[in-house]
Write a protein that holds these residues in place. Structure first.
Motif, PDB file in Angstrom:
ATOM      1  N   TYR A   1       5.007   7.805  -9.430  1.00  0.00           N
ATOM      2  CA  TYR A   1       5.683   6.616  -9.988  1.00  0.00           C
ATOM      3  C   TYR A   1       4.685   5.464 -10.139  1.00  0.00           C
ATOM      4  O   TYR A   1       4.583   4.834 -11.202  1.00  0.00           O
ATOM      5  N   SER A   2       3.905   5.218  -9.088  1.00  0.00           N
ATOM      6  CA  SER A   2       2.940   4.116  -9.113  1.00  0.00           C
ATOM      7  C   SER A   2       1.880   4.355 -10.192  1.00  0.00           C
ATOM      8  O   SER A   2       1.501   3.438 -10.921  1.00  0.00           O
ATOM      9  N   ARG A   3       1.416   5.586 -10.298  1.00  0.00           N
ATOM     10  CA  ARG A   3       0.394   5.892 -11.314  1.00  0.00           C
ATOM     11  C   ARG A   3       0.943   5.728 -12.735  1.00  0.00           C
ATOM     12  O   ARG A   3       0.227   5.297 -13.631  1.00  0.00           O
ATOM     13  N   LEU A   4       2.201   6.110 -12.913  1.00  0.00           N
ATOM     14  CA  LEU A   4       2.802   5.955 -14.252  1.00  0.00           C
ATOM     15  C   LEU A   4       2.851   4.474 -14.615  1.00  0.00           C
ATOM     16  O   LEU A   4       2.514   4.084 -15.737  1.00  0.00           O
ATOM     17  N   VAL A   5       3.260   3.656 -13.658  1.00  0.00           N
ATOM     18  CA  VAL A   5       3.317   2.215 -13.917  1.00  0.00           C
ATOM     19  C   VAL A   5       1.914   1.677 -14.207  1.00  0.00           C
ATOM     20  O   VAL A   5       1.712   0.904 -15.153  1.00  0.00           O
ATOM     21  N   GLU A   6       0.923   2.140 -13.427  1.00  0.00           N
ATOM     22  CA  GLU A   6      -0.462   1.709 -13.677  1.00  0.00           C
ATOM     23  C   GLU A   6      -0.958   2.168 -15.049  1.00  0.00           C
ATOM     24  O   GLU A   6      -1.762   1.482 -15.689  1.00  0.00           O
ATOM     25  N   ALA A   7      -0.471   3.341 -15.496  1.00  0.00           N
ATOM     26  CA  ALA A   7      -0.886   3.859 -16.801  1.00  0.00           C
ATOM     27  C   ALA A   7      -0.159   3.145 -17.943  1.00  0.00           C
ATOM     28  O   ALA A   7      -0.286   3.533 -19.115  1.00  0.00           O
ATOM     29  N   GLY A   8       0.618   2.118 -17.603  1.00  0.00           N
ATOM     30  CA  GLY A   8       1.254   1.317 -18.646  1.00  0.00           C
ATOM     31  C   GLY A   8       2.654   1.741 -19.016  1.00  0.00           C
ATOM     32  O   GLY A   8       3.264   1.203 -19.950  1.00  0.00           O
ATOM     33  N   ILE A   9       3.201   2.706 -18.277  1.00  0.00           N
ATOM     34  CA  ILE A   9       4.575   3.158 -18.568  1.00  0.00           C
ATOM     35  C   ILE A   9       5.547   2.100 -18.039  1.00  0.00           C
ATOM     36  O   ILE A   9       5.429   1.665 -16.892  1.00  0.00           O
ATOM     37  N   PRO A  10       6.525   1.672 -18.847  1.00  0.00           N
ATOM     38  CA  PRO A  10       7.501   0.685 -18.354  1.00  0.00           C
ATOM     39  C   PRO A  10       8.302   1.268 -17.179  1.00  0.00           C
ATOM     40  O   PRO A  10       8.556   2.469 -17.127  1.00  0.00           O
ATOM     41  N   ARG A  11       8.708   0.357 -16.288  1.00  0.00           N
ATOM     42  CA  ARG A  11       9.501   0.787 -15.127  1.00  0.00           C
ATOM     43  C   ARG A  11      10.693   1.644 -15.526  1.00  0.00           C
ATOM     44  O   ARG A  11      11.037   2.602 -14.843  1.00  0.00           O
ATOM     45  N   GLU A  12      11.366   1.248 -16.616  1.00  0.00           N
ATOM     46  CA  GLU A  12      12.594   1.952 -16.976  1.00  0.00           C
ATOM     47  C   GLU A  12      12.327   3.404 -17.365  1.00  0.00           C
ATOM     48  O   GLU A  12      13.257   4.204 -17.387  1.00  0.00           O
ATOM     49  N   ASP A  13      11.062   3.731 -17.696  1.00  0.00           N
ATOM     50  CA  ASP A  13      10.720   5.128 -17.976  1.00  0.00           C
ATOM     51  C   ASP A  13      10.043   5.798 -16.790  1.00  0.00           C
ATOM     52  O   ASP A  13      10.286   6.986 -16.513  1.00  0.00           O
ATOM     53  N   ALA A  14       9.213   5.049 -16.071  1.00  0.00           N
ATOM     54  CA  ALA A  14       8.575   5.610 -14.872  1.00  0.00           C
ATOM     55  C   ALA A  14       9.632   6.096 -13.884  1.00  0.00           C
ATOM     56  O   ALA A  14       9.457   7.108 -13.199  1.00  0.00           O
ATOM     57  N   ARG A  15      10.762   5.405 -13.864  1.00  0.00           N
ATOM     58  CA  ARG A  15      11.820   5.783 -12.908  1.00  0.00           C
ATOM     59  C   ARG A  15      12.402   7.173 -13.170  1.00  0.00           C
ATOM     60  O   ARG A  15      13.128   7.705 -12.329  1.00  0.00           O
ATOM     61  N   TYR A  16      12.106   7.783 -14.331  1.00  0.00           N
ATOM     62  CA  TYR A  16      12.617   9.135 -14.582  1.00  0.00           C
ATOM     63  C   TYR A  16      12.094  10.141 -13.557  1.00  0.00           C
ATOM     64  O   TYR A  16      12.678  11.202 -13.369  1.00  0.00           O
TER      65      TYR A  16
END
Lengths: 233, 233, 233, 233
Positions: free
Chosen positions: B127-142
């Motif tokens: 989750y943290s890496r997805l957010v760092e990679a620029g993925i919005p929270r609403e998608d990282a939460r998947y």
């Protein structure tokens, strides 16, 4: 993602129009039902919409099959309380080899896509191992991700659908429920074109936007071209 | 898991009893409200319950704060449509370092507990890496698990609560929503003891069990001791 | 006509605001509840209203005693389905010497007033004779007029009330339900001033009028003075 | 009194059964819809009924035209909130020469019948004179009796209908709404025989009676003949 219109009230527009006519008429119900042309129904439905007299729209209901959607989406969907749902249970149905929804922002980012796919595979393996270790499905599923696919049958009446489209077809809605809402709207427009001709986010259906600073700006473009509140047809 | 009773209609029992009395009386409302003792209210409430005349119970409502529960639980909870919910959003609130719910069956199985904890840590990292990679929270939460903790404010009226307890205090209900339901029941019994004295699963509240072959067998024990349908007080 | 606020959720505004805050916060519920000033609650409630995010308003509910109203009014009132009602029964309560509601247009017209009063007396006599002739009350009441007085206990949550006021405080609403709605609004404004500060017909609360050619024209006056949609405070 | 079934969800039984099946199956929706025989649907529906798992019944809805009924009846009917109504307005439709409902107890009592008919004629005359004296229809109607005929379009889903029949087909229900409920039940049984095979008052559908001392005694007869809770088919 797949959205089907499974069943719906036959003749939804004459049903709605006839119910509306009844309120203001001394004719009896069978006369009203008999003598209603589609043209007259359309005229009446547009007048109801304009006056905000939406209760007759409740007489038409629509049943959808929705599959290939995430449980993130379904958790939002079932918050709409004026509707009926039957959903695949993770307590009773095994989820080995589950399918999952891949958000576009992740699909379009190579690093993210790789991270996501690896995590899905890891979760699947952990789920299977938990089941093998004797953990009941209903508890093993605690490891499953929001992305996990589910399927539902959902029934809405036309009034509740208009509200659903107003909220969920908005560009500020979460992308997945918005995609479902857009597909539902295309399907019902085919069978009830007048009821849903102005359906959509409030900029399209009512000419107003409640998003304030978060607005996507479409309302401004619609206003410039004189199309705010005119619907998308 | 923490369940609090945040607010509720003051004097829930005399409010319910007074409303019920109104239906069958020519006295006016202020007289009815003035002259109602707790003893009389209790007697009336028991009569309403016995006759299945439950609509007056709707006049008392109860607002709960529920936290430290999983999104698996909240997805079930919000299926109860005659209630109001406000829930922490995973779209807007970051979930780095999220807390999670550990099912007892997993806690009590060393291998499963280890697998589960490792997977939660891995998901948190992804989750943290997805957010760092620029993925919005609403998608990282998947990627986030059903176990992920959430919190809600939920308001039910007493009639809807009685139905909720009937379904969710049953031993066949999923353990987490059952634990929430049991805590809610203890809280409302303190402030409205007569309304909720017979609340609980249908074996306790009505003396019947609908689970068929899946029944836990409690109904048989209650019947043998003459306690089916008598409530748990 | 008498309208009383019998009970309501204590601290309705901080309850609503706290529930709304929860959606966008990682703080826990007890922190949120503790740290909420009335000033902050008011600010949040105004923001919710502006964004059309009305679901948190459902956590506050209000129970009214309504008496000295006609059954014409109560038949309209109970059409509002997101509310709870207990009403005096004409099946079980005798209506000899019933009270009745006199519409102002009739009160102010001497001939009409005389005709109306004579008819009420005649109906009362016929009702009594029917009962004496052995007709059960539940059938004798078929002769009773719409004007016949009734009393109800009604519970609405704040969101449903806002909708009720939007429709029923309108000058186009029937005079009696409008009078009841206006009294209800005055009562709830005392205990939840921010929630209800913009409540009222849509010209006042939203700056729009849906009545078309039937409009009373107030929207035009409000627009000229820049007060449309500003509420009546 | 006339009750018609105007429209309903096509294939109500396979729709309900398919939705129920979805909850416990990994098959996809189109497979489920395709492969469902009427026999299998019936078997599933009976199981749902037995387990009290009634939510799938909500996917089938039924729209009725109801006319020649009194406003006494319609005031009771619209108290059922999980349904949709459009009703002839006495505010907008003139009631000169109104039709009225004659309760059987009055029809069968010569003195009462004469008193009642005379009163109806007198009321009709007073209504006309009030209108002639310049009183608006919406106020003149305050003189109109409960017996005055009205007509409605009403839509219920099957679950709400089952509850409606449980309450209103009871011999303790008021005779007019009971007659309407019985006609509705005959109509829906023709098109959804399995869903409604056990529908009716609780003695028939569940084998219990909540009326206590007010009971009509049918439950005792049904128990003696082993037919309590078996439905009326």
């Amino acid at each position: 993602m797949q959205v089907e219109l499974l069943e719906y009230t036959p003749n939804p527009e004459t049903t709605v129009a006839m119910a509306a006519r009844l309120c203001y008429s001394s004719s009896d119900i069978s006369q009203l039902a008999a003598g209603m042309s589609q043209e007259e129904a359309s005229r009446l439905i547009r007048m109801l919409y304009r006056m905000g007299h939406l209760s007759p729209f409740e007489h038409a209901s629509f049943t959808f099959g929705i599959s290939g959607v995430s449980r993130a989406m379904s958790h939002q969907l079932v918050r709409h309380r004026i509707a009926s749902y039957s959903q695949k249970s993770q307590r009773y149905v095994a989820e080995r080899g589950f399918q999952y929804v891949l958000p576009p922002s992740i699909r379009n980012n190579e690093e993210a896509r790789r991270l996501f796919a690896a995590e899905m595979a890891a979760i699947e393996q952990t789920y299977s191992r938990l089941v093998e270790a004797g953990i009941p499905r209903e508890d093993a599923r605690y490891v499953l991700p929001n992305a996990c696919e589910t399927q539902l049958v959902a029934t809405f009446n036309a009034r509740s659908l208009l509200n659903f489209f107003r909220l969920r077809c908005c560009t500020r809605a979460q992308w997945e429920i918005r995609a479902v809402a857009n597909k539902m709207l295309l399907l019902v427009r085919k069978v009830a074109p007048t009821i849903f001709e102005k359906a959509g986010p409030s900029c399209i259906s009512e000419g107003v936007c409640h998003e304030g600073k978060m607005s996507c700006g479409r309302i401004e473009r619609l206003r410039r071209t004189g199309r705010a509140g005119l619907g998308s047809l």
